[in-house]
Design an enzyme around this catalytic site. Structure first.
Site, mmCIF file in Angstrom:
data_model
loop_
_atom_site.group_PDB
_atom_site.id
_atom_site.type_symbol
_atom_site.label_atom_id
_atom_site.label_comp_id
_atom_site.label_asym_id
_atom_site.label_seq_id
_atom_site.Cartn_x
_atom_site.Cartn_y
_atom_site.Cartn_z
ATOM 1 N N VAL A 1 0.828 -1.201 0.000
ATOM 2 C CA VAL A 1 0.000 0.000 0.000
ATOM 3 C C VAL A 1 0.865 1.254 0.000
ATOM 4 O O VAL A 1 0.639 2.196 -0.766
ATOM 5 C CB VAL A 1 -0.954 0.002 1.204
ATOM 6 C CG1 VAL A 1 -1.791 1.273 1.228
ATOM 7 C CG2 VAL A 1 -1.858 -1.225 1.164
ATOM 8 N N ASP B 1 10.190 4.233 6.395
ATOM 9 C CA ASP B 1 10.059 2.901 7.004
ATOM 10 C C ASP B 1 11.151 2.735 8.056
ATOM 11 O O ASP B 1 12.270 3.234 7.891
ATOM 12 C CB ASP B 1 10.178 1.803 5.950
ATOM 13 C CG ASP B 1 9.529 0.498 6.396
ATOM 14 O OD1 ASP B 1 10.066 -0.139 7.321
ATOM 15 O OD2 ASP B 1 8.484 0.132 5.839
ATOM 16 N N THR C 1 -5.682 -0.911 7.066
ATOM 17 C CA THR C 1 -6.987 -1.502 7.396
ATOM 18 C C THR C 1 -7.078 -1.636 8.909
ATOM 19 O O THR C 1 -6.328 -2.399 9.512
ATOM 20 C CB THR C 1 -7.144 -2.865 6.710
ATOM 21 O OG1 THR C 1 -6.965 -2.710 5.306
ATOM 22 C CG2 THR C 1 -8.511 -3.451 6.987
ATOM 23 N N GLU D 1 -7.762 1.554 1.527
ATOM 24 C CA GLU D 1 -7.245 1.170 0.203
ATOM 25 C C GLU D 1 -7.995 -0.062 -0.298
ATOM 26 O O GLU D 1 -8.467 -0.886 0.483
ATOM 27 C CB GLU D 1 -5.742 0.914 0.268
ATOM 28 C CG GLU D 1 -5.297 -0.102 1.329
ATOM 29 C CD GLU D 1 -5.384 -1.541 0.842
ATOM 30 O OE1 GLU D 1 -5.474 -1.737 -0.393
ATOM 31 O OE2 GLU D 1 -5.365 -2.439 1.691
ATOM 32 N N LEU E 1 -6.548 -2.065 -3.056
ATOM 33 C CA LEU E 1 -5.551 -2.468 -4.044
ATOM 34 C C LEU E 1 -5.408 -3.985 -4.054
ATOM 35 O O LEU E 1 -5.237 -4.605 -2.999
ATOM 36 C CB LEU E 1 -4.194 -1.834 -3.734
ATOM 37 C CG LEU E 1 -4.170 -0.310 -3.580
ATOM 38 C CD1 LEU E 1 -2.756 0.158 -3.267
ATOM 39 C CD2 LEU E 1 -4.714 0.374 -4.813
ATOM 40 N N GLY F 1 -6.199 -16.700 0.105
ATOM 41 C CA GLY F 1 -5.044 -16.407 0.948
ATOM 42 C C GLY F 1 -4.667 -14.957 0.789
ATOM 43 O O GLY F 1 -5.508 -14.110 0.497
ATOM 44 N N CYS G 1 -4.829 -9.878 2.899
ATOM 45 C CA CYS G 1 -6.068 -9.165 3.251
ATOM 46 C C CYS G 1 -7.191 -10.075 3.732
ATOM 47 O O CYS G 1 -7.633 -9.969 4.876
ATOM 48 C CB CYS G 1 -6.544 -8.334 2.057
ATOM 49 S SG CYS G 1 -5.477 -6.930 1.674
#
Length: 484
Positions: A11, A30, A122, A151, A153, A259, A262
């Site tokens: 994402v 990051d 999420t 998102e 995606l 799988g 998400c």
């Protein structure tokens, strides 16, 4: 606008590269120094079609950069997007929000007045409220807003999904929604639907969407099991269903179970969230359970196709990732499949175009450099992931290198007629030939000593039996049962 993206997974990287492509100045941050070093070398830590090209283009243009310094990157940013992971907590399955809250605490001292904090991860309902509280606690005089912007995606199609989405969901106060809409201005000009909601509705939309799509997959997988037993074909059934505009054809492809990063975690998180507010989602609970059972059942289907126990047999797997065009192995059905095959003492050979070097791939299998090397000496070949190259295999070559020409197609890439003409024993998931449909032989009941009591026969196991005349009357009154 000056945008800070926190988190460089699917994402974060896709969002950052696409925002930069629209002319925004983006810094992706990051805490993983190795990952940032890879990005600064011009490489990518993930495989996603089109991402390398768009990233390289915008790094050269000076609109995209990478850093490990969150405080400096958030300083003077107009918007900070939080895109860190929210995996299930091992202890209870709830979404782990520790990374989200850690980011909120760390960025608070560096934020400028007027900044909008956008939660793209999420997250369960109420997370935006907690992020707002954490920042206000540290900067009580700061003028800022927090909004939800989930998102949607798909791994393998993330660039396309970002630039041509079905909709944009923005949950928050009017001012925050307007600021975020300005960031998405190219899509707004293209008349992409923008859904403005409350923050809590925005947080729930992502979970509700993913759980519904997971339900379609689990449903058609169970329909496939019925098809195998009654002589129907799940592809024909799914096609007939999908033509109904109320249902649609998407996510009606039977397979070894869903799988990825998400669906498994989001269905579980939604279940836990629902339990917490005393509104249990029984359908989603069943979907989660059915999917876990589905992945484990694939080993039995391999054994059925082979017709013998798997002990000492060589099984070749084509595909390891949970879907094509990604290197993502998270919750991939192949992991459960390999574990089951190893438990049955089978030898496993596998080929995947991109996943062979992934840490999630079990080390006790043989990873090969081509489908034909994987198939060499195999007793059965199993199509696990529907990579495009698996649709155009040299089938005669495969047959020549295999010990026995048996294929189990878990993705429905081939037709039985064409495979049988070549000489394969071909089994497709959801097709009638996978499970024999012949009637089972009548169960033999061993003779037993009977005791006679008051005109009724009683077996020595204690079960009572009516006299013959009573049985004839009962049979005449009962409906006739057709064979399965």
């Amino acid at each position: 606008m000056r945008i800070c993206i926190v988190g460089t997974g699917y994402v974060g990287l896709v969002s950052g590269a696409c925002f930069a492509d629209w002319g925004h100045h983006v810094t992706c941050v990051d805490a993983d120094c190795d990952k940032i070093a890879i990005l600064n070398r011009g490489e990518l830590p993930i495989y996603e079609p089109g991402l390398a090209e768009i990233t390289e283009k915008n790094v050269k243009a000076g609109t995209l950069s990478f850093s490990t310094d969150l405080t400096a990157s958030a300083w003077n940013a107009d918007a900070v997007f939080i895109t860190v992971g929210t995996p299930p907590r091992p202890a209870d399955g709830h979404a782990d929000l520790s990374s989200v809250y850690a980011v909120a605490r760390e960025i608070a001292p560096a934020l400028s007045h007027g900044v909008v904090i956008v939660i793209k991860s999420t997250v369960p309902v109420g997370t935006c409220d907690e992020v707002e509280r954490l920042i206000s606690e540290r900067r009580p005089q700061l003028d800022f807003q927090v909004a939800s912007n989930p998102e949607f995606l798909r791994a393998g199609a993330a660039i396309r999904d970002f630039k041509k989405p079905d909709r944009i969901v923005i949950g928050g106060e009017r001012c925050a929604c307007e600021r975020i809409a300005e960031i998405y201005r190219p899509l707004v000009l293209d008349r992409t639907p923008v859904v403005y909601t409350s923050r809590r509705s925005g947080e729930l939309i992502k979970y509700a969407s993913n759980a519904f799509l997971a339900t379609k997959i689990a449903y058609i997988n169970e329909v496939a099991d019925i098809c195998e037993r009654v002589g129907a074909d799940v592809q024909e059934v799914a096609h007939g269903m999908g033509l109904d505009s109320r249902i649609g054809p998407k996510f009606l492809n039977a397979g070894p179970g869903f799988g990825g990063s998400c669906f498994p975690k989001d269905t579980l998180a939604l279940m836990k969230m629902a339990e917490d507010v005393d509104a249990p989602m029984r359908i989603v609970e069943s979907v989660f359970t059915a999917n876990e059972r589905r992945k484990r059942a694939m080993v039995r289907k391999i054994s059925a196709a082979l017709g013998t126990p798997l002990l000492g047999k060589t099984v070749a797997l084509l595909g390891l990732t949970f879907k094509p065009d990604t290197d993502d192995m998270r919750e991939a059905p192949s992991i459960s499949l390999i574990a089951g095959l190893r438990d049955m003492r089978a030898l496993v050979r596998a080929y995947d175009p991109v996943a062979a070097d992934q840490k999630a791939v079990p080390r006790d299998i043989t990873c090969c450099v081509s489908p034909y090397e994987a198939a060499k000496g195999a007793d059965v070949l199993v199509v696990v992931t529907e990579w495009e190259e698996f649709r155009n295999l040299e089938l005669k070559r495969l047959k020549e290198v295999m010990r026995s020409p048996i294929m189990l197609d878990l993705r429905g890439l081939y037709s039985a007629d064409s495979m049988n003409r070549i000489g394969f024993r071909y089994y497709r998931i959801g097709a009638p030939q996978l499970v024999p449909t012949a009637r089972a032989a009548p169960r033999q009941i061993a003779p037993s000593r009977r005791l006679h009591m008051n005109g009724a026969e009683k077996h020595t196991n204690g079960s009572a039996r009516k006299p013959k005349r009573q049985r004839r009357i009962a049979a005449a009154a009962s409906p006739t049962t057709l064979p399965a």
